[in-house]
Write a protein that holds these residues in place. Structure first.
Motif, PDB file in Angstrom:
ATOM      1  N   ILE A 135      59.060  50.802  49.277  1.00 27.22           N
ATOM      2  CA  ILE A 135      59.728  49.578  48.819  1.00 27.22           C
ATOM      3  C   ILE A 135      58.895  48.887  47.739  1.00 27.22           C
ATOM      4  N   ALA A 136      57.616  48.676  48.036  1.00 26.10           N
ATOM      5  CA  ALA A 136      56.768  47.885  47.146  1.00 26.10           C
ATOM      6  C   ALA A 136      56.536  48.559  45.799  1.00 26.10           C
ATOM      7  N   GLU A 137      56.444  49.887  45.777  1.00 32.35           N
ATOM      8  CA  GLU A 137      56.189  50.546  44.494  1.00 32.35           C
ATOM      9  C   GLU A 137      57.408  50.496  43.580  1.00 32.35           C
ATOM     10  N   LYS A 138      58.603  50.292  44.164  1.00 35.66           N
ATOM     11  CA  LYS A 138      59.827  50.240  43.367  1.00 35.66           C
ATOM     12  C   LYS A 138      60.243  48.813  43.018  1.00 35.66           C
ATOM     13  N   GLU A 139      59.763  47.840  43.792  1.00 32.87           N
ATOM     14  CA  GLU A 139      60.157  46.453  43.582  1.00 32.87           C
ATOM     15  C   GLU A 139      58.908  45.612  43.288  1.00 32.87           C
TER      16      GLU A 139
ATOM     17  N   ILE B 237      44.126  54.650  80.068  1.00 38.35           N
ATOM     18  CA  ILE B 237      43.792  54.497  78.644  1.00 38.35           C
ATOM     19  C   ILE B 237      44.581  53.431  77.880  1.00 38.35           C
ATOM     20  N   PHE B 238      45.802  53.070  78.325  1.00 38.38           N
ATOM     21  CA  PHE B 238      46.652  52.237  77.473  1.00 38.38           C
ATOM     22  C   PHE B 238      46.451  50.744  77.697  1.00 38.38           C
ATOM     23  N   GLY B 239      46.526  49.993  76.599  1.00 34.97           N
ATOM     24  CA  GLY B 239      46.460  48.546  76.618  1.00 34.97           C
ATOM     25  C   GLY B 239      47.510  47.967  75.697  1.00 34.97           C
ATOM     26  N   ASP B 240      47.473  46.644  75.500  1.00 32.63           N
ATOM     27  CA  ASP B 240      48.460  45.938  74.679  1.00 32.63           C
ATOM     28  C   ASP B 240      47.799  45.357  73.440  1.00 32.63           C
ATOM     29  N   GLY B 241      48.547  45.305  72.349  1.00 31.82           N
ATOM     30  CA  GLY B 241      48.013  44.718  71.125  1.00 31.82           C
ATOM     31  C   GLY B 241      49.040  44.689  70.017  1.00 31.82           C
ATOM     32  N   ALA B 242      48.676  44.042  68.906  1.00 33.54           N
ATOM     33  CA  ALA B 242      49.567  43.934  67.753  1.00 33.54           C
ATOM     34  C   ALA B 242      48.751  43.937  66.474  1.00 33.54           C
ATOM     35  N   ALA B 243      49.377  44.388  65.403  1.00 31.16           N
ATOM     36  CA  ALA B 243      48.748  44.378  64.085  1.00 31.16           C
ATOM     37  C   ALA B 243      49.807  44.075  63.039  1.00 31.16           C
ATOM     38  N   ALA B 244      49.387  43.443  61.958  1.00 31.38           N
ATOM     39  CA  ALA B 244      50.295  43.140  60.849  1.00 31.38           C
ATOM     40  C   ALA B 244      49.610  43.481  59.534  1.00 31.38           C
ATOM     41  N   VAL B 245      50.395  44.012  58.602  1.00 34.72           N
ATOM     42  CA  VAL B 245      49.884  44.409  57.292  1.00 34.72           C
ATOM     43  C   VAL B 245      50.825  43.880  56.218  1.00 34.72           C
ATOM     44  N   LEU B 246      50.266  43.302  55.176  1.00 32.54           N
ATOM     45  CA  LEU B 246      51.045  42.855  54.029  1.00 32.54           C
ATOM     46  C   LEU B 246      50.884  43.876  52.911  1.00 32.54           C
ATOM     47  N   VAL B 247      52.003  44.417  52.443  1.00 37.02           N
ATOM     48  CA  VAL B 247      52.000  45.422  51.379  1.00 37.02           C
ATOM     49  C   VAL B 247      52.718  44.854  50.169  1.00 37.02           C
ATOM     50  N   GLU B 248      52.072  44.952  49.005  1.00 37.03           N
ATOM     51  CA  GLU B 248      52.655  44.451  47.767  1.00 37.03           C
ATOM     52  C   GLU B 248      52.584  45.517  46.680  1.00 37.03           C
ATOM     53  N   ASN B 249      53.299  45.280  45.593  1.00 40.48           N
ATOM     54  CA  ASN B 249      53.213  46.147  44.429  1.00 40.48           C
ATOM     55  C   ASN B 249      51.804  46.106  43.848  1.00 40.48           C
TER      56      ASN B 249
END
Length: 364
Positions: A165-169, A200-212
């Motif tokens: 998305i980001a490379e085209k917009e 082995i399993f736990g809970d978590g979250a991650a967020a990434v901002l991707v731009e052109n």
């Protein structure tokens, strides 16, 4: 091209040590002293010290339970409907937390043009994406997509979609949010799959901002992605729905398959990326478990030192499914900021299929 301009991670409120979890589930997963001894060894040798959960059940000191109910010899667990009710609220709360950390001073949430949510531990309609849009007052015409039920490699799939998305917009601001509440799907049956999952399993979250790549904000350039399916392991890693929650299959053949196949897949990826293994400064490998990381070491030229962030995330958080590889990436990028020695990063994660997803990230 596109680039990562911000990354953040978050965990839910309930922290417990690995052995506190053992104390909480021993009566469920061990019926004899010998079984308890074996189970204790599995917990102590897992390479994990702490994990986080959205529910209080896995630390006896919390004094209450939401999915695991023990009354003397009578042991019961909540059904799927009750577990997913917990998911609906807890996943949204954790997503909002990590999004705010990710955006911070960079931009207002209303500036986000595209939202990609990633999860395999819960689902609903309207989904998590719409709940996030409503809670953060994102633009009502925002582009949305969801990556569901793809497992531990799904974050890379989400990044790939954001990249395209980001490379085209040129003006795109794509937010990828991964949230997994694995502990909601605890199973009382003493199968090796259920026991291994609980270890082995736990809970978590991650967020990434991707731009052109034309964005004025500094970042790391997403160069290319390479994926490969190995049908030899199609029955050895799976994730299915039952009335008692989601059921994980994770056989002891997975490390064996990875050890045998990972070098070829890494070589194929590097060839596709046009770089040599010597040019890779950091390997961002999903820590699916201690045996998984050791299999990657044995089966390739990657050293334990090059996997230091993967082992650190496993130690601190366990395997959180899809966001885990982004926890590793965050640590690598923080190290790169401090000493400037990292130029090329190659990431790899694996999940049901057996599917391996990889990416190449370079200092922009």
């Amino acid at each position: 091209m596109s680039k990562i301009t911000s990354i953040a991670t978050a965990v839910p409120v309930y922290q417990q040590s690995q052995m506190q979890i053992y104390d909480a589930v021993r009566a469920v997963h061990a019926g004899t002293e010998e079984e308890a001894r074996v189970l204790r060894f599995m917990y102590k040798s897992s390479g994990i010290e702490t994990r986080y959960a959205a529910v209080p059940d896995f630390n006896l000191e919390n004094g209450r339970n939401e999915i695991l109910h023990i009354d003397g010899a009578d042991i019961n667990t909540s059904g799927l409907e009750d577990r997913l009710k917990i998911y609906d609220k807890a996943a949204l709360d954790l997503s909002i937390d990590v999004i705010r950390k990710c955006l911070h001073e960079y931009m207002n949430p209303s500036d986000i043009t595209h939202l990609i949510t990633v999860s395999c531990t819960g689902m609903q309609a309207p989904g998590l994406d719409l709940s996030i849009v409503k809670e953060l007052k994102l633009c009502p015409n925002i582009y949305r997509t969801s990556v569901n039920f793809m497992g531990c490699y799904a974050a890379i799939h989400g990044l790939k979609h954001a990249h395209y998305i980001a490379e085209k917009e040129p003006d795109a601001k794509v937010l990828v949010v991964c949230v997994e509440l694995c502990t909601l799907h605890f199973q009382k049956d003493r199968s090796i799959d259920n026991i291994t999952s609980t270890v082995i399993f736990g809970d978590g979250a991650a967020a990434v901002l991707v731009e052109n790549s034309g964005s004025k904000r500094a970042g790391w350039e997403l160069k290319k992605f390479y994926s490969e399916i190995n049908f030899e392991g199609i029955d050895d890693m799976a994730w299915k729905i039952s009335k008692d929650g989601f059921l994980m299959t994770l056989t002891n053949k997975v490390p064996e398959i990875l050890e045998k196949k990972c070098k070829d897949i890494m070589d194929h990826a590097l060839q596709y990326y046009g770089i040599t293994s010597e040019a890779v400064d950091s390997w961002c490998v999903h820590p699916g478990g201690k045996k998984i990381l050791e299999a990657v070491e044995r089966g390739s030229s990657v050293t334990r030192e090059q996997l230091q962030e993967s082992y650190a995330v496993l130690k601190e958080y366990g395997n959180m499914s899809s966001p885990t590889v982004l926890f590793v990436l965050e640590k690598i990028l923080r190290r790169a900021e401090q000493n400037g020695s990292v130029k090329n990063i190659v990431g790899m994660a694996f999940g049901p299929g057996l599917t391996l997803e990889t990416f190449h990230l370079a200092n922009a």
